[in-house]
Structures are given as C-alpha cells and as structure tokens.
Design an enzyme around this catalytic site. Structure first.
Site, PDB file in Angstrom:
ATOM      1  N   ASP A 143       5.873 -84.246  40.136  1.00 55.65           N
ATOM      2  CA  ASP A 143       5.885 -84.072  41.587  1.00 55.65           C
ATOM      3  C   ASP A 143       6.035 -82.585  41.904  1.00 55.65           C
ATOM      4  O   ASP A 143       6.828 -81.890  41.255  1.00 55.65           O
ATOM      5  CB  ASP A 143       7.082 -84.804  42.209  1.00 55.65           C
TER       6      ASP A 143
ATOM      7  N   HIS B 150       5.694 -84.567  32.646  1.00 57.62           N
ATOM      8  CA  HIS B 150       5.108 -85.585  31.780  1.00 57.62           C
ATOM      9  C   HIS B 150       3.787 -85.124  31.168  1.00 57.62           C
ATOM     10  O   HIS B 150       3.214 -84.115  31.582  1.00 57.62           O
ATOM     11  CB  HIS B 150       4.884 -86.868  32.589  1.00 57.62           C
TER      12      HIS B 150
ATOM     13  N   SER C 235      11.756 -74.868  39.657  1.00 54.09           N
ATOM     14  CA  SER C 235      11.157 -74.544  38.373  1.00 54.09           C
ATOM     15  C   SER C 235       9.640 -74.675  38.466  1.00 54.09           C
ATOM     16  O   SER C 235       9.111 -75.170  39.454  1.00 54.09           O
ATOM     17  CB  SER C 235      11.702 -75.474  37.283  1.00 54.09           C
TER      18      SER C 235
END
Length: 295
Positions: free
Chosen positions: A113, A169, A256
């Site tokens: 996301d 991921h 980040s």
C-alpha cells in the site's frame, strides 16, 4: 500539502501527514535543518525512538493514532487493545481477505500500500528523486555490475507514509537472493524532505536484493529506511520458492520507501500511473492491485 491521485475515484486528494508541522519546520527553517544534520538524521536518534516504540509504555499512542488518521481496523488481524506496543501495531498484519492479489500471471501488481511514481526508459545516472534532483542507481546499491542490467528499464518508487500498511510483498512467484545492507542516515522520505536533500535515497540506510521473478525477469528490490525507522526487517527465506503476494518484510515505525527496478522490455506500466507521474503526482495503490502488464 501533498496532493496525490486516487485511481479508484479518479480524483486528487490531500494526504494526511503524521507530524506535518514538525516535518515542515525541520526541513524549511535554518534551525530545523541544523538540528536535522546534528541529531535527527543520526542512527542513535531513530534507534532510541524505536526502542521506546517497542516498549509496552508506547501502547497509549495507538488509539489516538487510529482516531486521528482514521485507520481501518476491520481489516487487521488483531484489535487495537491486543497489540503489545505501538510498533507492534505499526507493522500490523492484515486479514487474508483484506487485499486481493491479481492472479493473472501477466499482470504486474503493487508490492504494498502506498503512493507510487513510475518511470520508464530510465537513465541509471539520472534517476528522478523529485523534479530537478536526480541520483544514480550505481551509487544507490554500490554495485555497478548489477545496476547495468537495468539501463533503459523501468523504475517504481512506492512511498509508505506512517498511516499505511507497512509490510511489503513479492510481485510474482520466483526466488530471491540474499539481502545486502548499506548503512546510512535517517532522513525523512516525505516529499518535503526529497525536495531539500540531494541524493536522499543514496544517503539513507537501505537494503537491496535481486528477485528472480518467473514472469518479469530479474527484479531489483531496494528498501529505504527513514527518520525513526529503527529497523528494516526481512522475513523471507533466500533462495526458497516464493508465491505471488508472499511477504518479503516490513518496516518498523516511520515513513519508508521501496524502489523496484525492472530490466528493459519486461513490463508496461498502466497509462494513468505514468501520466500522473509526468504531472508530478503519486498514484495511491494497494497491495495486489494491478499496476501494469508483462511485455
């Protein structure tokens, strides 16, 4: 003020920024910049704050954060009262049903996301940080041989702000090599900071690895830490077969960034994302969402 493009609504929205006033003061005032260079960007500052956020005493920050930034707790594995610390909440896992990963093997999906920039036909020596500021991939990973593979390829920059889901991921099935770690500073990766600090991604602490994707060639993953990010945690097992959507790792507290590099003629990014990037706007994407296709 940070404006981004919402693909679902096809409209522009304003990002809610955690600690916005402090961030703007730090990167906009002479005193703030002096404090940044002397203290804030140092490892000790982020490590100490990270230590606090790992302690049970930090639990009292969870509910105010949820309320202020309207965090959707209906999709998380645990309830707010069940987290052991603020960091435990910050890198929270989602329910398996929370994000649908596009299963079409020709679809390129988002690794997490966040807010996305996409650059095609890249020049390794002039990668775009923000308009007017560039950096070099060779300097970013400190490995010219690996970097050369991505000349004229595609670069994706996914920025995870503090309110986002902070696990990242794999975008395809395949295997991933060991992670290489590079020590560095802890500047914010917010656009406010990116406009002020030259070669910021090359200054910050970062980690990189080569993912041997089954459908998109060798993909370079670069995880970049930031202010108050005490740790970048890799949870995958190197050289073990992986499935699309498997977790690679997570960040502890702070905004980040994950940067992906694709070799030439491997992927075509969806036109709306490319167009918004050219206009200077990030596109909001979710884990598993289609963002491009295989060439």
């Amino acid at each position: 003020m940070i404006k981004f493009y919402n693909r679902k609504n096809k409209s522009y929205e304003i990002e809610q920024v955690a600690g916005e006033k402090v961030l703007n003061w730090t990167y906009s005032s002479p005193l703030g910049m002096s404090l940044l260079e002397a203290v804030i960007k140092k490892k000790m500052c982020s490590s100490l704050y990270g230590w606090y956020l790992d302690r049970r005493i930090s639990k009292n920050k969870i509910n105010p954060f949820i309320e202020k930034f309207n965090i959707d707790m209906s999709i998380t594995e645990k309830n707010s009262q069940d987290y052991l610390s603020f960091n435990d909440f910050f890198y929270r896992k989602l329910k398996p049903t929370a994000r649908e990963v596009d299963s079409d093997r020709n679809s390129l999906v988002s690794l997490g996301d966040g807010k996305l920039f996409a650059y095609e036909n890249i020049d390794l020596e002039r990668l775009v940080q923000v308009k007017g500021l560039t950096y070099s991939l060779k300097e970013l990973i400190k490995n010219p041989q690996v970097a050369e593979k991505y000349q004229k390829g595609t670069c994706l920059i996914l920025r995870l702000c503090p309110t986002d889901y902070h696990r990242y991921h794999f975008i395809d099935s395949g295997t991933c090599e060991d992670t290489k770690k590079i020590n560095g500073a802890y500047y914010s990766v917010n656009p406010v900071a990116l406009r002020k600090v030259k070669k910021l991604f090359c200054e910050n602490k970062r980690e990189w690895s080569t993912f041997h994707s089954d459908h998109f060639g060798d993909v370079l993953y670069v995880e970049v830490g930031a202010t108050c990010v005490g740790s970048i945690i890799q949870t995958y097992i190197p050289h073990k077969p992986l499935k699309r959507g498997d977790e690679k790792g997570y960040f502890k507290f702070g905004g980040s960034t994950v940067i992906l590099f694709f070799q030439p003629n491997k992927v075509k990014i969806d036109e709306d994302i490319v167009e918004q990037t050219k206009l200077g706007y990030e596109s909001y994407v979710l884990l598993g969402e289609r963002i491009g296709t295989k060439i």
